[in-house]
Design an enzyme around this catalytic site. Structure first.
Site, PDB file in Angstrom:
ATOM      1  N   HIS A 106      -5.000   9.169   2.435  1.00 12.68           N
ATOM      2  CA  HIS A 106      -5.376   8.274   1.460  1.00 12.68           C
ATOM      3  C   HIS A 106      -6.500   8.474   0.447  1.00 12.68           C
ATOM      4  O   HIS A 106      -6.732   7.694  -0.629  1.00 12.68           O
ATOM      5  CB  HIS A 106      -5.725   6.702   2.381  1.00 12.68           C
ATOM      6  CG  HIS A 106      -5.759   5.506   1.482  1.00 12.68           C
ATOM      7  ND1 HIS A 106      -4.538   5.287   0.861  1.00 12.68           N
ATOM      8  CD2 HIS A 106      -6.727   4.714   1.161  1.00 12.68           C
ATOM      9  CE1 HIS A 106      -4.986   4.127   0.187  1.00 12.68           C
ATOM     10  NE2 HIS A 106      -6.034   3.915   0.460  1.00 12.68           N
ATOM     11  N   ASP A 112      -0.434  10.222   3.806  1.00 18.20           N
ATOM     12  CA  ASP A 112      -1.273   9.077   3.676  1.00 18.20           C
ATOM     13  C   ASP A 112      -0.796   7.847   4.861  1.00 18.20           C
ATOM     14  O   ASP A 112       0.288   7.152   4.778  1.00 18.20           O
ATOM     15  CB  ASP A 112      -1.398   8.124   2.512  1.00 18.20           C
ATOM     16  CG  ASP A 112      -2.186   7.049   2.129  1.00 18.20           C
ATOM     17  OD1 ASP A 112      -2.496   6.588   3.077  1.00 18.20           O
ATOM     18  OD2 ASP A 112      -2.317   6.597   1.048  1.00 18.20           O
ATOM     19  N   TYR A 129     -10.435  -2.640  -9.225  1.00 16.77           N
ATOM     20  CA  TYR A 129     -10.033  -2.655  -7.731  1.00 16.77           C
ATOM     21  C   TYR A 129      -9.447  -4.125  -7.376  1.00 16.77           C
ATOM     22  O   TYR A 129      -8.306  -4.559  -7.380  1.00 16.77           O
ATOM     23  CB  TYR A 129     -11.118  -2.172  -6.947  1.00 16.77           C
ATOM     24  CG  TYR A 129     -10.498  -2.065  -5.374  1.00 16.77           C
ATOM     25  CD1 TYR A 129      -9.945  -1.134  -5.040  1.00 16.77           C
ATOM     26  CD2 TYR A 129     -10.969  -3.111  -4.343  1.00 16.77           C
ATOM     27  CE1 TYR A 129      -9.436  -1.030  -3.882  1.00 16.77           C
ATOM     28  CE2 TYR A 129     -10.656  -3.210  -3.025  1.00 16.77           C
ATOM     29  CZ  TYR A 129      -9.794  -2.063  -2.691  1.00 16.77           C
ATOM     30  OH  TYR A 129      -9.189  -1.906  -1.384  1.00 16.77           O
ATOM     31  N   SER A 172      -5.041   2.478  -4.155  1.00 12.49           N
ATOM     32  CA  SER A 172      -4.903   1.599  -3.215  1.00 12.49           C
ATOM     33  C   SER A 172      -4.730   0.152  -3.748  1.00 12.49           C
ATOM     34  O   SER A 172      -3.770   0.092  -4.380  1.00 12.49           O
ATOM     35  CB  SER A 172      -6.172   1.778  -2.256  1.00 12.49           C
ATOM     36  OG  SER A 172      -5.825   1.129  -1.041  1.00 12.49           O
TER      37      SER A 172
END
Length: 684
Positions: free
Chosen positions: A656, A621, A457, A537
């Site tokens: 999302h 999203d 991430y 993301s």
């Protein structure tokens, strides 16, 4: 199937004298645009044709379904004489909200979204019981949207009150002590015809809703018309005296605080600034009389706990900064509970009211705290735990006796032999980086290189901790190696770690992940032909950056709901809030130069051999709009050589990621794992 035709437009933008082409600007249009709908259908058909022919799909789906059907429960929350928790028995598509009279009793279902839609796309996004446990304020999410509508349900009979509070977003509800109303954050009602899925939202407001009144009569408590990018979060202290309001500018971790003495019966309610500058992060832990207990990184990058006298402003330090990260704290039974991050895993300690350490609360293993509930008037705490191989355990710990009672546990037999270890490698600039390796035992010398999945991430000060994930657990159970590096940009080592991976330093995040891949290959855990990368993301941005900077390192890539156009993200929904990490490329030349250098959409070039890539997004999203993935897919297909694999999978009626129906999760993860496994040679 023939490749999908990707029409281009002659769009060129000027950024501080640099001419930037954007041939797929037309894909930023409304989801209802017939051209976009037709293009998405063609992309979906092409992806489906490829994915359905991949080997081992039946075995992969069976394993994913088995793990997805593990029951789950959150740590119960005490309100009045009742206990509340989210739960799923393993057969339900969505979590339900349950209430009981005992912490040991699973109780009865109070809120169940499962019958509401035929395809189970409605989920509970929040549920907050009133202090006396008589009522619950709750919101439902439709198709994964961030928009919320608050409703109120009676616990006694399960009936909804007439109250309906729409257009809430990025907020929690916090009740008045007497249960007569609650504070929440939201936006003014959009104009008729406005695109609520892609349009930018600014001008957050904090309001008070009184039960029995129309939402149009809700009292405005705080709004900053000259600072429309500040988002408010309210919290009423357990004793009911203080309303504490946090105001944060988008995803910037620093914030301001306002307070309102609810016992002073001010009319109209006018909060006063308590922390007026946003040069540090402040989190309310609780209130005791005229004193607020706050968690802060002011003068302490790894955070400390203080007591602030609301009348004099005097500060008393309760828990000083340590080498570990003080991630969170709670008031419990007249004491303090501290949650520490120790090399990216959780530890709990107990402290006296004045801060002196009394002992620790043991956790089941090398994993993470998922949630903790406590009351300052009760000597027990309830917490949830998870790790890479343990789906969920919830425990009640008695602070007086140190006795622990297991309330719930869910684990899978196929993960019983899984090993988690932590290794260290060196990034490009010499920084040591830790990484979790999860596998079924054996060293590279014993097993040889194995199919490996690199997941990361690296952003927004979000700590990535050892936690259970159905898809990644399935990969490991089949004999693969899961590698999770602790990338800079996250929150695992406090503010300096975050700062080292954002704005002008964002490239460090990608360098860390590249170094992780090189370490895995050099240490013979895997080979470039057996290594896949995956993230969602901001992690989708990571994957896009990895394959555009080092396509030679990976056999497959799966970016999910990724931020992939780093020049246009501020134009949509809440994208403007991400400038804390990405900068503002339209207002700052230096921000533009940094973002343009790594923006995946803009780095794609003809003549490079990109790894097989499955781009995944959702049509609803409204956080990272699907246009990011649409444009990246079109451009990747344009520059890829004939026969290369560049697929776009679009989930319909989904957002999302939150609130995804269980069957949809199974289908989605089956596709992703089938794609990865075929590329890296995981046989199942």
């Amino acid at each position: 199937m023939d490749p999908v035709r990707n029409p281009q437009v002659d769009q060129v933008d000027d950024y501080f004298g640099t001419q930037v082409r954007d041939p797929y600007r037309w894909l930023e249009g409304s989801a209802e645009d017939p051209r976009i709908r037709s293009w998405v259908r063609l992309q979906a058909a092409a992806a489906r044709e490829h994915l359905d022919t991949l080997p081992n799909r039946e075995q992969i789906e069976h394993r994913v379904r088995s793990l997805a059907q593990l029951p789950t429960e959150t740590a119960p929350r005490h309100a009045g004489d009742r206990w509340f928790r989210f739960a799923n028995d393993g057969r339900q598509e969505q979590l339900v909200y349950r209430v009981s009279d005992s912490v040991l009793d699973p109780g009865r279902t109070l809120i169940d979204p499962n019958p509401l839609t035929a395809n189970s796309t409605t989920s509970i996004s929040a549920a907050v019981p009133s202090p006396d446990g008589r009522l619950v304020a709750y919101t439902m999410s439709e198709a994964g949207s961030d928009w919320q509508t608050w409703r109120v349900r009676s616990v006694a009979d399960g009936a909804d009150l007439p109250d309906v509070v729409p257009w809430a977003k990025f907020t929690v509800a916090s009740w008045l002590a007497d249960g007569s109303g609650f504070f929440y954050g939201g936006f003014t009602e959009p104009e008729a015809g406005a695109d609520t899925l892609t349009g930018a939202q600014r001008g957050h407001q904090l309001r008070l809703h009184r039960l029995g009144t129309s939402a149009r009569e809700d009292q405005l408590i705080l709004a900053l018309t000259d600072e429309p990018e500040v988002i408010f979060e309210p919290e009423v202290t357990e004793d009911g005296r203080w309303l504490v309001i946090s105001g944060v500018r988008g995803t910037d971790p620093t914030n301001r605080l306002w307070v309102l003495d609810l016992q002073a019966a001010e009319s109209p309610m006018t909060p006063r600034a308590l922390i007026a500058t946003d040069d540090a992060a402040w989190t309310l832990v609780g209130g005791r009389g005229g004193t607020l207990v706050l968690l802060t990184d002011q003068h302490a990058p790894r955070r400390r706990l203080i007591a602030l006298d609301t009348s004099t402003g005097e500060v008393t330090e309760l828990i000083s900064e340590r080498a570990e990260i003080l991630a969170d704290a709670w008031l419990a039974g007249g004491r303090l509970i501290a949650h520490w991050l120790v090399d990216a895993h959780s530890a709990l300690t107990v402290h006296a009211a004045g801060g002196s350490e009394l002992g620790s609360i043991p956790l089941p293993g090398l994993g993470c705290l998922t949630e903790l509930t406590a009351r300052d008037d009760a000597p027990t705490v309830q917490f949830g735990y998870s790790d890479f191989a343990t789906a969920k355990v919830t425990v009640q710990h008695d602070l007086d006796t140190a006795e622990q009672t297991e309330l719930f546990a869910a684990s899978a037999p196929e993960l019983a032999d899984v090993v988690t270890e932590q290794v260290w490698f060196t990034s490009r600039d010499g920084t040591p980086i830790p990484m979790f390796l999860v596998h079924r035992g054996g060293t590279p010398d014993e097993t040889g290189p194995r199919p490996t999945l690199l997941w990361g991430y690296g952003g927004f000060r979000v700590p990535v901790l050892p936690a259970f994930n159905v898809s990644r657990a399935a990969f490991v159970s089949a004999g693969g190696v899961l590698a999770v590096p602790t990338l800079r940009g996250g929150g695992e080592y406090g503010a300096p770690w975050h700062d080292a991976g954002r704005l002008a330093n964002k490239q460090n995040v990608f360098d860390d992940a590249i170094a992780a891949a090189e370490y895995l290959i050099a240490e013979r855990w895997t080979t470039a032909g057996q290594l896949a990368c995956n993230g969602g993301s901001n992690g989708g941005l990571l994957v896009g950056a990895l394959i555009t900077q080092r396509p030679d390192l990976f056999a497959a890539a799966v970016p999910e709901v990724g931020v992939l156009d780093l020049l246009r993200f501020t134009h949509f929904t809440i994208g403007w809030a991400w400038t804390s990490d990405y900068g503002d490329p339209e207002r700052s030349e230096s921000d533009f130069l940094h973002a343009y250098a790594y923006s995946p959409y803009h780095r794609l070039r003809s003549g490079l051999a990109y790894p097989p890539t499955l781009i995944m997004t959702s049509d609803h999203d409204d956080r990272v709009v699907p246009a990011h993935s649409y444009k990246f897919a079109a451009r990747l297909q344009e520059v890829s050589a004939a026969g290369a694999t560049a697929l776009l999978r679009v989930e319909i009626d989904a957002g999302h990621g939150a609130g995804r129906a269980r069957s949809a999760v199974v289908a989605e993860r089956t596709d992703a794992l089938s794609f990865i496994s075929a590329a890296v040679g995981l046989s199942w």
